[in-house]
Design an enzyme around this catalytic site. Structure first.
Site, PDB file in Angstrom:
ATOM      1  N   ASP A  42       0.810  -1.218   0.000  1.00  0.00           N
ATOM      2  CA  ASP A  42       0.000   0.000   0.000  1.00  0.00           C
ATOM      3  C   ASP A  42       0.843   1.267   0.000  1.00  0.00           C
ATOM      4  OD1 ASP A  42      -2.367  -1.291   0.170  1.00  0.00           O
ATOM      5  OD2 ASP A  42      -2.571  -1.091   2.346  1.00  0.00           O
ATOM      6  N   LYS A  64      -0.770   2.981  -5.560  1.00  0.00           N
ATOM      7  CA  LYS A  64      -0.496   3.960  -6.597  1.00  0.00           C
ATOM      8  C   LYS A  64      -1.812   4.571  -7.043  1.00  0.00           C
ATOM      9  CE  LYS A  64       3.266   3.431  -9.608  1.00  0.00           C
ATOM     10  NZ  LYS A  64       3.871   2.467 -10.508  1.00  0.00           N
ATOM     11  N   MET A 178      -7.883   8.374  10.256  1.00  0.00           N
ATOM     12  CA  MET A 178      -8.472   8.912   9.018  1.00  0.00           C
ATOM     13  C   MET A 178      -9.387  10.099   9.306  1.00  0.00           C
ATOM     14  SD  MET A 178      -9.350   5.393   6.981  1.00  0.00           S
ATOM     15  CE  MET A 178     -10.104   4.540   8.346  1.00  0.00           C
TER      16      MET A 178
HETATM   17  N1  SAH Z   1      -4.185  -0.299   9.656  1.00  0.00           N
HETATM   18  C1  SAH Z   1      -3.625   0.979  10.007  1.00  0.00           C
HETATM   19  C2  SAH Z   1      -4.610   2.105   9.855  1.00  0.00           C
HETATM   20  C3  SAH Z   1      -5.114   2.275   8.450  1.00  0.00           C
HETATM   21  S1  SAH Z   1      -6.161   3.629   8.287  1.00  0.00           S
HETATM   22  C4  SAH Z   1      -3.071   0.899  11.443  1.00  0.00           C
HETATM   23  O1  SAH Z   1      -3.318  -0.063  12.164  1.00  0.00           O
HETATM   24  O2  SAH Z   1      -2.337   1.815  11.821  1.00  0.00           O
HETATM   25  C5  SAH Z   1      -5.044   4.890   7.860  1.00  0.00           C
HETATM   26  C6  SAH Z   1      -4.956   5.896   8.979  1.00  0.00           C
HETATM   27  O3  SAH Z   1      -4.050   5.439   9.957  1.00  0.00           O
HETATM   28  C7  SAH Z   1      -4.431   7.246   8.576  1.00  0.00           C
HETATM   29  O4  SAH Z   1      -5.451   8.054   8.016  1.00  0.00           O
HETATM   30  C8  SAH Z   1      -3.968   7.797   9.890  1.00  0.00           C
HETATM   31  O5  SAH Z   1      -5.046   8.243  10.654  1.00  0.00           O
HETATM   32  C9  SAH Z   1      -3.433   6.551  10.564  1.00  0.00           C
HETATM   33  N2  SAH Z   1      -1.976   6.415  10.412  1.00  0.00           N
HETATM   34  C10 SAH Z   1      -1.324   5.397   9.850  1.00  0.00           C
HETATM   35  N3  SAH Z   1       0.002   5.574   9.931  1.00  0.00           N
HETATM   36  C11 SAH Z   1       0.189   6.746  10.569  1.00  0.00           C
HETATM   37  C12 SAH Z   1       1.332   7.482  10.965  1.00  0.00           C
HETATM   38  N4  SAH Z   1       2.576   7.048  10.710  1.00  0.00           N
HETATM   39  N5  SAH Z   1       1.151   8.649  11.627  1.00  0.00           N
HETATM   40  C13 SAH Z   1      -0.079   9.103  11.885  1.00  0.00           C
HETATM   41  N6  SAH Z   1      -1.191   8.454  11.519  1.00  0.00           N
HETATM   42  C14 SAH Z   1      -1.064   7.284  10.876  1.00  0.00           C
END
Ligand code: SAH
Length: 527
Positions: A42, A64, A178
């Site tokens: 992703d 992408k 998100m």
């Molecule tokens: N499965 C992922 C979340 C996917 S949804 C998990 O467990 O972390 C995607 C959201 O995750 C983004 O919109 C943001 O809110 C959050 N996110 C993921 N990586 C992040 C990061 N490095 N810093 C801040 N927010 C992050």
């Protein structure tokens, strides 16, 4: 993968890659990256993690954006089924944890329908790790006894489906993923449901990476503060009394090289020492080897040269110019079944010279202690000091890279020494097809603080890997070497980098220690 070699159909591992910091990969996911036949990843997978993927591995980037849309979910599931049906072991790599708003469940349902075997591999979720890197524990006995992870993603009609009243009653820490574009609605929703506008809140952007930023405020003021700071995605919104702890418990950006990101171009064999040192100091490190060494094997020229060397009557010198050269030399002795006692026997004791301290150490670990190491570690200096030290007419056997530095031999010939130059390995340039565009974008945006170079060939290799090729689409990200701050181990390396217009700095001496020392001097926060 061994644990699947009896199946005709392939298998899918649905794995979380964590929130960005490469060191937060699980051991299992790291191993799968090495062993999978194809990796489907992703947009949120960081460059640090992508750089762990061997460059000849098949990869499919489903993050992408085609036009403005990422590959649709049904298409991703179809790709997984298609690849597994070819008999491949497929690693489906997702950001954070695959089941925390990762749509991992949907992908597995499709696999079940197609009868594809699978495993789910949890990852460290951003909902807990990003606060931790900001100095915010999601629970704390004095403040809260629960935390809740909520999607802040608005529906197509722009509304949120969140029961704010219940959330406020829970009185726990609230983690919204998100939620950046609906931040105002979220915060207003909480206040309308009775939350105190003075409740501490935070927004945490790019958590666990070198770019991480934290804005702390209150539910009433967070939106304004986040806008002022220009916070974008990915970010999480955190609401609860624990947010005020960040002030006291922040740590990630305070590390000596916290918030810094470096690109390393050394060949993998000896990469880890430098990477490990920089990581220890808090830097994010992208390892993108620009060159690879291929031993010449079996090496008949070496065999003949050594046999000749044994028969020599006068003073004899064996010269090494890299630690890789030392290991390839000993591998070849094994391959050619040559015993070191025979190689070194003769009338007088063979003398040994090493170009620098690392090569010297590699020799010492094999029981050979060099008689001569020049004060300045480069080929020209080695040539001069050897010309000065060796008795007239001595036989000098140099074992090194195929296209070694041209500065070594002339001083030796001038001094009337008998020189033989035997190639042990060749240097090949590496390519990084799936990392190339990402790195060029990061360089353009100034997200890479410096690029380390440990030889002129790493400079040429990096430029080769990144420059646009004939026939590339004009839409491809351009590469501008002038954006690179080159952190060079020595003078020759710096000259090569300057040749491409890079801005350079050079270590005090040609050693990894001196390179690290220089990086700390330039980039550290605390010194
Ligand atoms: N499965 C992922 C979340 C996917 S949804 C998990 O467990 O972390 C995607 C959201 O995750 C983004 O919109 C943001 O809110 C959050 N996110 C993921 N990586 C992040 C990061 N490095 N810093 C801040 N927010 C992050």
């Amino acid at each position: 993968m061994e644990y699947n070699n009896k199946l005709e159909k392939g298998k899918v591992w649905l794995a979380g890659a964590g929130p960005g910091d490469e060191m937060l990969l699980t051991l299992k996911t790291a191993e799968l990256i090495d062993r999978a036949d194809v990796i489907v990843y992703d947009a949120l997978i960081s460059a640090e993690i992508l750089s762990r993927i061997p460059s000849d591995k098949e990869t499919i980037n489903v993050g992408k954006h085609a036009g403005n849309h990422p590959v649709p979910q049904e298409e991703i599931s179809r790709i997984l089924v298609r690849e597994a049906e070819k008999g491949k072991n497929v690693l489906r790599l997702k950001g954070g944890d695959p089941f925390v708003f990762g749509r991992g469940g949907e992908e597995l349902e499709q696999l079940v329908q197609a009868g594809i075997p699978f495993e789910a591999v949890p990852g460290i979720t951003s909902s807990v790790a990003v606060p931790a890197y900001a100095g915010i524990p999601v629970t704390h006995r004095d403040y809260t006894s629960s935390f809740h992870v909520i999607t802040g993603h608005a529906r197509k009609d722009g509304t949120l489906h969140i029961d704010f009243e219940s959330l406020v009653k829970l009185d726990g820490t609230l983690v919204f993923l998100m939620g950046v574009s609906s931040m105002e609605m979220i915060l207003n929703g909480l206040m309308d449901a009775g939350m105190d506008p003075d409740m501490p809140a935070a927004v945490l952007e790019w958590g666990t990476t070198a770019d991480q930023r934290r804005v702390t405020a209150t539910v009433g003021t967070l939106k304004g503060e986040a806008d002022r700071a220009g916070i974008g995605t990915p970010a999480i919104i955190l609401v609860g009394r624990v947010c005020s702890l960040a002030e006291q418990l922040h740590w990630a950006e305070d590390r000596i090289l916290g918030g810094r990101r470096f690109l390393l171009t050394r060949p993998r064999q000896n990469m880890s020492a430098l990477a490990g040192r920089l990581r220890e100091l808090g830097a994010q490190v992208i390892e993108m080897p620009a060159i690879r060494t291929e031993p010449i094997s079996p090496n008949e020229t070496l065999k003949e040269a050594l046999e000749q060397f044994q028969r020599e009557e006068g003073e004899r010198w064996l010269v090494f110019t890299s630690s890789i050269g030392v290991s390839v030399f000993f591998e070849q002795l094994a391959e050619l079944k040559l015993d070191i006692r025979d190689v070194l026997c003769g009338r007088a004791r063979v003398r040994i010279s090493a170009i620098g301290s690392a090569t010297g150490k590699a020799l010492a670990s094999r029981g050979l202690f060099p008689d001569l190491v020049p004060e300045v570690y480069n080929a020209g200096e080695l040539g001069k000091s050897l010309a000065h030290t060796a008795a007239p007419g001595s036989r000098i056997l140099i074992v090194r890279a195929e296209k070694g530095s041209e500065e070594l031999i002339p001083p030796l010939l001038e001094a009337g020494l008998e020189v033989e130059d035997v190639p042990l390995y060749r240097t090949c340039y590496e390519t990084h097809p799936f990392l190339r565009d990402r790195i060029c974008t990061m360089l353009r945006r100034g997200e890479i603080d410096g690029v380390t170079f440990t030889s002129a060939s790493t400079v040429h290799g990096l430029v080769r890997a990144l420059e646009k090729k004939e026939g590339d689409s004009p839409a491809r990200e351009a590469f501008d070497p002038e954006r690179i701050r080159a952190l060079c181990i020595g003078r020759q390396t710096a000259q090569a980098a300057e040749g491409y217009g890079m801005r350079t700095v050079t270590a005090r001496e040609a050693s990894i220690d001196a390179l690290v020392e220089m990086i700390v001097e330039i980039y550290s926060k605390n010194i």
